[in-house]
Design a protein around this motif. Structure first.
Motif, PDB file in Angstrom:
ATOM      1  N   CYS A   1      -6.145   8.059 -41.237  1.00 33.55           N
ATOM      2  CA  CYS A   1      -4.763   8.484 -41.427  1.00 33.55           C
ATOM      3  C   CYS A   1      -3.821   7.274 -41.309  1.00 33.55           C
ATOM      4  CB  CYS A   1      -4.443   9.539 -40.371  1.00 33.55           C
ATOM      5  SG  CYS A   1      -2.717   9.737 -39.986  1.00 33.55           S
TER       6      CYS A   1
ATOM      7  N   HIS B   1      -3.687  13.108 -33.389  1.00 33.88           N
ATOM      8  CA  HIS B   1      -3.594  13.477 -34.802  1.00 33.88           C
ATOM      9  C   HIS B   1      -3.530  15.002 -34.922  1.00 33.88           C
ATOM     10  CE1 HIS B   1      -4.331  12.758 -39.169  1.00 33.88           C
ATOM     11  NE2 HIS B   1      -4.767  13.997 -39.072  1.00 33.88           N
TER      12      HIS B   1
ATOM     13  N   HIS C   1      -0.927  14.220 -40.328  1.00 33.17           N
ATOM     14  CA  HIS C   1      -0.472  13.925 -38.963  1.00 33.17           C
ATOM     15  C   HIS C   1       1.014  14.263 -38.827  1.00 33.17           C
ATOM     16  CE1 HIS C   1      -1.168  10.784 -35.536  1.00 33.17           C
ATOM     17  NE2 HIS C   1      -0.276  11.683 -35.163  1.00 33.17           N
TER      18      HIS C   1
HETATM   19 ZN   LIG Z   1      -3.262  10.482 -37.748  1.00 28.19          ZN
END
Ligand SMILES: [Zn+2]
Length: 139
Positions: free
Chosen positions: A5, A45, A93
């Motif tokens: 991410c 996350h 996220h």
């Molecule tokens: Zn993340």
């Protein structure tokens, strides 16, 4: 798992992080809408506000409060806070956009979603809506 991410990855970018504690951090937006556009992000996350712990919520909103004091001195007045729904985010996220804005949410909606001028709701309509939501969320 797939790609890492981008917001988790931002944590490695010390130069872009203006704040970090045990629960959240603040990073300068990579594609800012305007100068002073900050993303406030939980360290974990997570994909929804409902997943935030009490400590995460507290840390996030304390930090947002500090930004609301600091940003007007640096970049512009009227700081707004926005959180997009999951499927409208570049990253899963969760993150809060904090940025100075001449207009408030009313201006944004009327301009981009064509919401007409405000009309005062009746007490009955408001109570009905409150009841519908109360039932839906099981309160
Ligand atoms: Zn993340």
């Amino acid at each position: 798992m797939g790609e890492i991410c981008a917001l988790c990855k931002e944590l490695e970018n010390d130069a872009l992080i203006m704040y970090k504690d045990d629960y959240c951090f603040g990073v300068v937006a990579k594609w800012p809408l305007k100068k002073g556009h900050i993303l406030v992000v939980p360290l974990r996350h997570l994909s929804d506000v409902s997943q935030l712990s009490e400590k995460e919520s507290k840390a996030i909103f304390q930090f947002i409060g500090n930004l609301q004091k600091a940003l007007p001195k640096l970049y512009g007045r009227d700081v707004i806070v926005i959180q997009n729904p999951n499927h409208k985010r570049t990253e899963g996220h969760i993150h809060f956009h904090v940025l100075p804005s001449i207009g408030g949410i009313r201006d944004l909606f009327s301009k981009y979603e064509g919401v007409p001028n405000r009309k005062e709701s009746s007490y009955e309509d408001m109570a009905k809506m409150a009841e519908e939501i109360r039932v839906e969320i099981g309160g």
